[in-house]
Design a protein around this motif. Structure first.
Motif, mmCIF file in Angstrom:
data_model
loop_
_atom_site.group_PDB
_atom_site.id
_atom_site.type_symbol
_atom_site.label_atom_id
_atom_site.label_comp_id
_atom_site.label_asym_id
_atom_site.label_seq_id
_atom_site.Cartn_x
_atom_site.Cartn_y
_atom_site.Cartn_z
ATOM 1 N N CYS A 1 5.533 -7.924 -13.478
ATOM 2 C CA CYS A 1 5.228 -9.087 -12.636
ATOM 3 C C CYS A 1 4.214 -8.724 -11.562
ATOM 4 C CB CYS A 1 6.517 -9.598 -11.993
ATOM 5 S SG CYS A 1 6.280 -11.005 -10.880
ATOM 6 N N LEU A 2 4.401 -7.592 -10.897
ATOM 7 C CA LEU A 2 3.458 -7.177 -9.853
ATOM 8 C C LEU A 2 2.070 -6.904 -10.425
ATOM 9 C CD1 LEU A 2 5.967 -7.199 -8.100
ATOM 10 C CD2 LEU A 2 5.304 -4.968 -7.184
ATOM 11 N N ASN A 3 2.028 -6.369 -11.625
ATOM 12 C CA ASN A 3 0.727 -6.190 -12.294
ATOM 13 C C ASN A 3 0.052 -7.534 -12.537
ATOM 14 O OD1 ASN A 3 0.007 -3.445 -12.732
ATOM 15 N ND2 ASN A 3 1.730 -3.238 -14.134
ATOM 16 N N TYR A 4 0.819 -8.512 -12.978
ATOM 17 C CA TYR A 4 0.288 -9.855 -13.226
ATOM 18 C C TYR A 4 -0.268 -10.456 -11.932
ATOM 19 C CZ TYR A 4 0.193 -14.814 -14.534
ATOM 20 O OH TYR A 4 -0.202 -16.112 -14.777
ATOM 21 N N LEU A 5 0.493 -10.316 -10.853
ATOM 22 C CA LEU A 5 0.050 -10.871 -9.568
ATOM 23 C C LEU A 5 -1.258 -10.233 -9.132
ATOM 24 C CD1 LEU A 5 3.464 -10.944 -7.617
ATOM 25 C CD2 LEU A 5 2.469 -12.706 -9.079
ATOM 26 N N ARG A 6 -1.344 -8.921 -9.294
ATOM 27 C CA ARG A 6 -2.569 -8.215 -8.906
ATOM 28 C C ARG A 6 -3.760 -8.650 -9.748
ATOM 29 N NH1 ARG A 6 -2.062 -1.792 -8.986
ATOM 30 N NH2 ARG A 6 -1.593 -2.273 -11.169
ATOM 31 N N ARG B 1 4.446 3.613 -8.692
ATOM 32 C CA ARG B 1 3.430 4.634 -8.441
ATOM 33 C C ARG B 1 2.541 4.842 -9.666
ATOM 34 N NH1 ARG B 1 5.686 10.334 -8.118
ATOM 35 N NH2 ARG B 1 5.236 10.176 -10.363
ATOM 36 N N GLU B 2 3.166 4.879 -10.853
ATOM 37 C CA GLU B 2 2.398 5.082 -12.083
ATOM 38 C C GLU B 2 1.466 3.904 -12.368
ATOM 39 O OE1 GLU B 2 2.552 8.104 -14.095
ATOM 40 O OE2 GLU B 2 3.238 8.479 -12.043
ATOM 41 N N GLU B 3 1.811 2.721 -11.867
ATOM 42 C CA GLU B 3 0.968 1.538 -12.070
ATOM 43 C C GLU B 3 -0.097 1.407 -10.983
ATOM 44 O OE1 GLU B 3 0.968 -0.324 -14.620
ATOM 45 O OE2 GLU B 3 2.821 0.253 -15.630
ATOM 46 N N GLY B 4 -0.148 2.391 -10.071
ATOM 47 C CA GLY B 4 -1.201 2.397 -9.065
ATOM 48 C C GLY B 4 -0.871 1.681 -7.773
ATOM 49 N N PHE B 5 0.382 1.322 -7.571
ATOM 50 C CA PHE B 5 0.800 0.711 -6.312
ATOM 51 C C PHE B 5 1.226 1.801 -5.328
ATOM 52 C CE2 PHE B 5 1.605 -2.609 -9.460
ATOM 53 C CZ PHE B 5 1.040 -3.731 -8.857
ATOM 54 N N THR B 6 0.946 1.571 -4.059
ATOM 55 C CA THR B 6 1.517 2.464 -3.051
ATOM 56 C C THR B 6 2.941 1.998 -2.767
ATOM 57 O OG1 THR B 6 0.573 1.097 -1.274
ATOM 58 C CG2 THR B 6 -0.697 3.038 -1.991
ATOM 59 N N VAL B 7 3.857 2.953 -2.612
ATOM 60 C CA VAL B 7 5.270 2.608 -2.494
ATOM 61 C C VAL B 7 5.970 3.561 -1.540
ATOM 62 C CG1 VAL B 7 5.762 3.951 -4.595
ATOM 63 C CG2 VAL B 7 7.422 2.280 -3.802
ATOM 64 N N LYS B 8 6.880 3.014 -0.788
ATOM 65 C CA LYS B 8 7.736 3.803 0.092
ATOM 66 C C LYS B 8 9.179 3.374 -0.174
ATOM 67 C CE LYS B 8 6.311 4.347 4.282
ATOM 68 N NZ LYS B 8 5.874 5.764 4.232
ATOM 69 N N THR B 9 10.039 4.348 -0.409
ATOM 70 C CA THR B 9 11.445 4.068 -0.681
ATOM 71 C C THR B 9 12.287 4.554 0.481
ATOM 72 O OG1 THR B 9 11.088 4.202 -3.059
ATOM 73 C CG2 THR B 9 13.349 4.503 -2.277
ATOM 74 N N LEU B 10 13.082 3.666 1.042
ATOM 75 C CA LEU B 10 13.917 3.980 2.204
ATOM 76 C C LEU B 10 15.367 4.063 1.768
ATOM 77 C CD1 LEU B 10 12.251 1.520 4.752
ATOM 78 C CD2 LEU B 10 11.724 3.943 4.389
ATOM 79 N N GLU B 11 16.020 5.164 2.095
ATOM 80 C CA GLU B 11 17.392 5.423 1.672
ATOM 81 C C GLU B 11 18.212 5.853 2.889
ATOM 82 O OE1 GLU B 11 20.840 5.965 0.492
ATOM 83 O OE2 GLU B 11 19.533 5.383 -1.188
ATOM 84 N N LYS B 12 19.353 5.187 3.111
ATOM 85 C CA LYS B 12 20.163 5.492 4.290
ATOM 86 C C LYS B 12 20.893 6.822 4.178
ATOM 87 C CE LYS B 12 24.405 3.027 2.987
ATOM 88 N NZ LYS B 12 25.372 1.980 3.404
ATOM 89 N N ALA B 13 21.148 7.288 2.958
ATOM 90 C CA ALA B 13 21.841 8.560 2.758
ATOM 91 C C ALA B 13 20.855 9.717 2.879
ATOM 92 C CB ALA B 13 22.533 8.574 1.398
ATOM 93 N N ALA B 14 21.397 10.930 2.788
ATOM 94 C CA ALA B 14 20.575 12.124 2.981
ATOM 95 C C ALA B 14 19.881 12.581 1.711
ATOM 96 C CB ALA B 14 21.433 13.255 3.537
ATOM 97 N N GLY B 15 20.097 11.875 0.586
ATOM 98 C CA GLY B 15 19.466 12.276 -0.661
ATOM 99 C C GLY B 15 19.530 11.177 -1.685
ATOM 100 N N VAL B 16 18.981 11.432 -2.871
ATOM 101 C CA VAL B 16 19.010 10.443 -3.943
ATOM 102 C C VAL B 16 20.431 10.341 -4.501
ATOM 103 C CG1 VAL B 16 16.611 10.900 -4.568
ATOM 104 C CG2 VAL B 16 18.443 12.097 -5.777
ATOM 105 N N GLY B 17 20.669 9.251 -5.233
ATOM 106 C CA GLY B 17 21.961 9.119 -5.904
ATOM 107 C C GLY B 17 22.657 7.804 -5.697
ATOM 108 N N GLY B 18 22.331 7.084 -4.617
ATOM 109 C CA GLY B 18 22.994 5.805 -4.374
ATOM 110 C C GLY B 18 24.494 5.981 -4.257
#
Length: 537
Positions: free
Chosen positions: A449-454, A24-41
């Motif tokens: 790497c993603l910055n380089y590709l862009r 997000r800070e590098e200007g990419f749009t991002v969506k994070t999908l998590e099977k649990a009900a909250g952060v923490g892994g």
């Protein structure tokens, strides 16, 4: 498309939180999908009694931001699960990444669309998202494993796996509890369970070495000192093989005079934590060196366990440290208690689980609760569950088909799977380092790497088959020069029936690995094939 983003991140643990923020800070749009009900892994799920980190808590955190580091204070040397989960929520809130995350969203499949050059990601709810890049942050130890015990479904009592513990307290008072497994989660949970339960039966297949945590509360003065020393500690961590401020030892066990060796081992034992594991460089290389350290630890078990008919069953004889090094709090002392019974499964294997308990070849043990401390399908288990399909619809399951050798490039990417990245993936340093430090290195490399590709109008990137073969060969050769491959463990996949026996960890240290990854990037992503966008006239 409303559901299209530049990158989809799977998982909201240490990896997912930082990856989401960084993109997000590098200007990419991002969506994070998590099977649990909250952060923490894994820290959201593994709430079993006694669960805590085994790196010193002051290093078991993000170090990319001095400001973030200094805003948080750990209460003790080895933080418990609830405090680690609180920390990860604190970080997610400080970085304001939860708005990019969707919880209770289990990824069921991720399919590469050749025509659109996009990943099609489908959740268990049937939602479909698309992304240019797919990034796995699922971790190495996130798929719980329970052996296929006959009759398991017939048990009328309560049963739990340590890796998927209830969020509400489990009442152990006055209960007969059976714990199957004496790996790290078993060793951590058994002493705590024994504090409450009426009877505890430990079903042990392999006895374990362990070193005391020497856990303690921090003083305000110590916390201030840690924060003051942040920059120095960070520099050492970034350039150490373990990702911890522990220097690479130059001492050999066998070459150290006995009197000096014992002093070093006793000092490390008294200090606790991972110090003993790093006291000599050849513990996992030289069988004679390993045996000297192993016998030292067996001596400690003999000192602790007072029951002569029990102590011999608790003595391990595999190469020390070739299974996950275990830190404990009063584990072996627990067997001195009259209500704790050790069941040696080498002598009386489990035949089945009955309605009332566990039946071995000798007798039935009546139980109210069964705790499965039986570990995880490590390294590849969660990735294989996701149904990821690359070129021509070939699945990861087919690429790593049963019995075939697992191959990756740097533990970061896979031939045949464009624009797909794995954080602490198989054949990276991962679990044999301080994992948060390893995660930061991967996240920052992927972001760069993603910055380089862009910047260079690159449409797709994926490792070449040749680079993958060479990297996998290198990892295997390094591992075969150690004692790790001589021991059956979850490191090698031997805890899972039918799983191919591969040692999937890069062993030359996080410092050397970081340098290799940097060299790959500096040479225009050597070992990768890049497809460029067509420039329209």
């Amino acid at each position: 498309m409303a559901n299209h983003v530049d990158a989809i991140v799977i998982g909201a643990g240490f990896s997912g939180i930082y990856m989401t923020y960084k993109l997000r800070e590098e200007g990419f749009t991002v969506k994070t999908l998590e099977k649990a009900a909250g952060v923490g892994g894994v820290w959201f799920l593994a709430r079993y009694p006694g669960a805590r980190c085994d790196s010193d808590s002051i290093y078991y955190n993000y170090i990319f931001s001095e400001e973030l580091y200094k805003k948080w204070s750990w209460s003790s040397r080895f933080a418990a699960q609830d405090e680690i989960l609180s920390y990860l929520n604190f970080v997610a809130d400080e970085l304001d990444v939860k708005k990019e995350m969707q919880f209770n969203k289990e990824v069921k499949s991720a399919i590469w669309d050749e025509d659109q050059t996009k990943w099609l990601v489908t959740t268990a709810q049937g939602e479909v998202f698309t992304a240019t890049y797919l990034i796995s942050g699922v971790g190495c130890l996130s798929t719980s494993s329970i052996p296929n015990f006959q009759g398991r479904e017939s048990f009328k009592g309560e049963s739990y796996h340590t890796g998927n513990w209830p969020h509400t307290p489990v009442d152990l008072k006055g209960k007969r509890v059976g714990v199957i497994g004496t790996g790290s989660s078993g060793v951590q949970s058994i002493p705590v369970i024994a504090e409450e339960a009426k009877e505890v039966y430990v079903f042990q297949r392999t006895p374990q070495y362990s070193v005391p945590t020497r856990n303690r509360q921090f003083t305000e003065e110590e916390i201030a000192q840690f924060k003051e020393a942040f920059l120095d500690a960070r520099e050492i961590m970034l350039n150490s093989p373990s990702g911890l401020p522990i220097p690479r030892s130059t001492r050999s066990v066998v070459d150290t005079p006995e009197e000096e060796r014992i002093v070093i081992l006793e000092d490390a034992w008294e200090k606790g934590g991972m110090i003993l594991n790093n006291a000599f460089y050849d513990i996992v290389i030289d069988p004679k060196s390993n045996e000297l350290v192993s016998e030292f630890l067996r001596g400690k078990i003999r000192e602790k366990v007072k029951k002569s008919d029990v102590v011999e069953h608790l003595l391990p004889y595999y190469y020390y440290s070739t299974k996950r090094p275990i830190l404990d709090t009063n584990y072996h002392d627990t067997y001195n208690q009259d209500h704790v019974t050790l069941v040696n499964l080498r002598q009386q294997p489990i035949e089945c689980i009955t309605e009332n308990g566990i039946q071995t070849t000798e007798k039935e043990y009546p139980l109210d609760i069964i705790v499965f401390a039986t570990g995880y399908d490590a390294m590849t288990g969660t990735l294989l569950k996701l149904d990821i399909r690359g070129h021509n619809g070939v699945s990861l399951q087919e690429k790593w088909e049963k019995g075939a050798k697992v191959e990756t490039y740097l533990g970061l990417g896979l031939a045949g799977f464009p624009n797909f990245f794995t954080i602490t993936g198989p054949q990276s340093p991962s679990v044999l380092t301080n994992v948060p430090t390893a995660i930061e290195q991967h996240v920052e490399w992927i972001s760069d790497c993603l910055n380089y590709l862009r910047e260079h109008n690159v449409k797709t990137i994926e490792p070449t088959v040749e680079a993958e073969i060479q990297w996998s060969k290198q990892c295997t050769e390094i591992a075969n020069g150690t004692l790790f491959t001589k021991t059956e463990s979850w490191y090698t996949g031997s805890n899972i029936d039918g799983k191919s026996r591969d040692f999937l960890i890069y062993l030359n240290g996080l410092d050397n690995y970081r340098q290799l990854c940097n060299e790959v990037a500096e040479h225009g992503y050597k070992g990768y094939q890049l497809q460029y966008e067509e420039i329209k006239a």
